[in-house]
Design a protein around this motif. Structure first.
Motif, PDB file in Angstrom:
ATOM      1  N   ILE A   9      40.125  15.516  -6.528  1.00  0.00           N
ATOM      2  CA  ILE A   9      40.523  16.532  -7.509  1.00  0.00           C
ATOM      3  C   ILE A   9      40.058  16.125  -8.908  1.00  0.00           C
ATOM      4  O   ILE A   9      39.571  16.959  -9.674  1.00  0.00           O
ATOM      5  CB  ILE A   9      42.035  16.798  -7.444  1.00  0.00           C
ATOM      6  N   ARG A  13      37.467  18.159 -11.267  1.00  0.00           N
ATOM      7  CA  ARG A  13      37.765  18.509 -12.674  1.00  0.00           C
ATOM      8  C   ARG A  13      36.631  18.088 -13.587  1.00  0.00           C
ATOM      9  O   ARG A  13      36.229  18.838 -14.480  1.00  0.00           O
ATOM     10  CB  ARG A  13      39.060  17.816 -13.114  1.00  0.00           C
ATOM     11  N   LYS A  18      38.478  23.077 -12.136  1.00  0.00           N
ATOM     12  CA  LYS A  18      39.923  22.857 -12.227  1.00  0.00           C
ATOM     13  C   LYS A  18      40.606  23.567 -11.059  1.00  0.00           C
ATOM     14  O   LYS A  18      40.053  24.530 -10.497  1.00  0.00           O
ATOM     15  CB  LYS A  18      40.455  23.382 -13.551  1.00  0.00           C
ATOM     16  N   PRO A  19      41.797  23.107 -10.657  1.00  0.00           N
ATOM     17  CA  PRO A  19      42.482  23.726  -9.513  1.00  0.00           C
ATOM     18  C   PRO A  19      42.601  25.248  -9.599  1.00  0.00           C
ATOM     19  O   PRO A  19      42.411  25.936  -8.587  1.00  0.00           O
ATOM     20  CB  PRO A  19      43.856  23.052  -9.513  1.00  0.00           C
ATOM     21  N   GLN A  20      42.863  25.785 -10.776  1.00  0.00           N
ATOM     22  CA  GLN A  20      42.977  27.241 -10.909  1.00  0.00           C
ATOM     23  C   GLN A  20      41.661  27.934 -10.584  1.00  0.00           C
ATOM     24  O   GLN A  20      41.630  28.948  -9.893  1.00  0.00           O
ATOM     25  CB  GLN A  20      43.446  27.616 -12.326  1.00  0.00           C
ATOM     26  N   ARG A  23      41.087  27.920  -6.846  1.00  0.00           N
ATOM     27  CA  ARG A  23      41.884  28.968  -6.179  1.00  0.00           C
ATOM     28  C   ARG A  23      41.305  30.349  -6.460  1.00  0.00           C
ATOM     29  O   ARG A  23      41.131  31.155  -5.547  1.00  0.00           O
ATOM     30  CB  ARG A  23      43.340  28.902  -6.639  1.00  0.00           C
ATOM     31  N   GLU A  30      44.135  26.099   0.089  1.00  0.00           N
ATOM     32  CA  GLU A  30      45.272  25.254  -0.272  1.00  0.00           C
ATOM     33  C   GLU A  30      45.392  24.052   0.663  1.00  0.00           C
ATOM     34  O   GLU A  30      45.761  22.966   0.229  1.00  0.00           O
ATOM     35  CB  GLU A  30      46.574  26.051  -0.269  1.00  0.00           C
ATOM     36  N   MET A  33      43.076  21.444  -0.588  1.00  0.00           N
ATOM     37  CA  MET A  33      43.596  20.832  -1.813  1.00  0.00           C
ATOM     38  C   MET A  33      44.712  19.840  -1.487  1.00  0.00           C
ATOM     39  O   MET A  33      44.783  18.757  -2.071  1.00  0.00           O
ATOM     40  CB  MET A  33      44.080  21.911  -2.787  1.00  0.00           C
ATOM     41  N   ARG A  37      44.780  15.760  -2.203  1.00  0.00           N
ATOM     42  CA  ARG A  37      45.877  15.068  -2.889  1.00  0.00           C
ATOM     43  C   ARG A  37      46.446  13.930  -2.045  1.00  0.00           C
ATOM     44  O   ARG A  37      46.776  12.872  -2.564  1.00  0.00           O
ATOM     45  CB  ARG A  37      46.998  16.049  -3.233  1.00  0.00           C
TER      46      ARG A  37
END
Length: 75
Positions: A9, A13, A18-20, A23, A30, A33, A37
């Protein structure tokens, strides 16, 4: 054992993902992701996509380290 060399992650970045954005653009689901993590196993298809996005080799993402707790497998 196979392990992540760095946080995926964080690498995403650094590359502007970025995660947003991930998505919104449905780049990874998900479950992917969550696997990133937890540093869980990820399928080759996902590794391929990561390498393409990050412009890197698989060895830049994961590595093999000897697991001293496990007995040798001579198969």
């Amino acid at each position: 054992m196979i392990r992540y060399k760095a946080g995926i992650i964080e690498k995403l970045r650094e590359a502007g993902y970025k995660p947003q954005r991930i998505r919104d653009e449905k780049i990874f689901g998900e479950s992917n992701m969550t696997d990133f993590r937890r540093q869980a196993e990820i399928p080759y298809k996902t590794l391929n996509k990561l390498c393409k996005i990050l412009k890197c080799e698989i060895g830049d993402i994961i590595e093999y380290v000897e697991d001293e707790a496990a007995p040798e497998d001579n198969t």
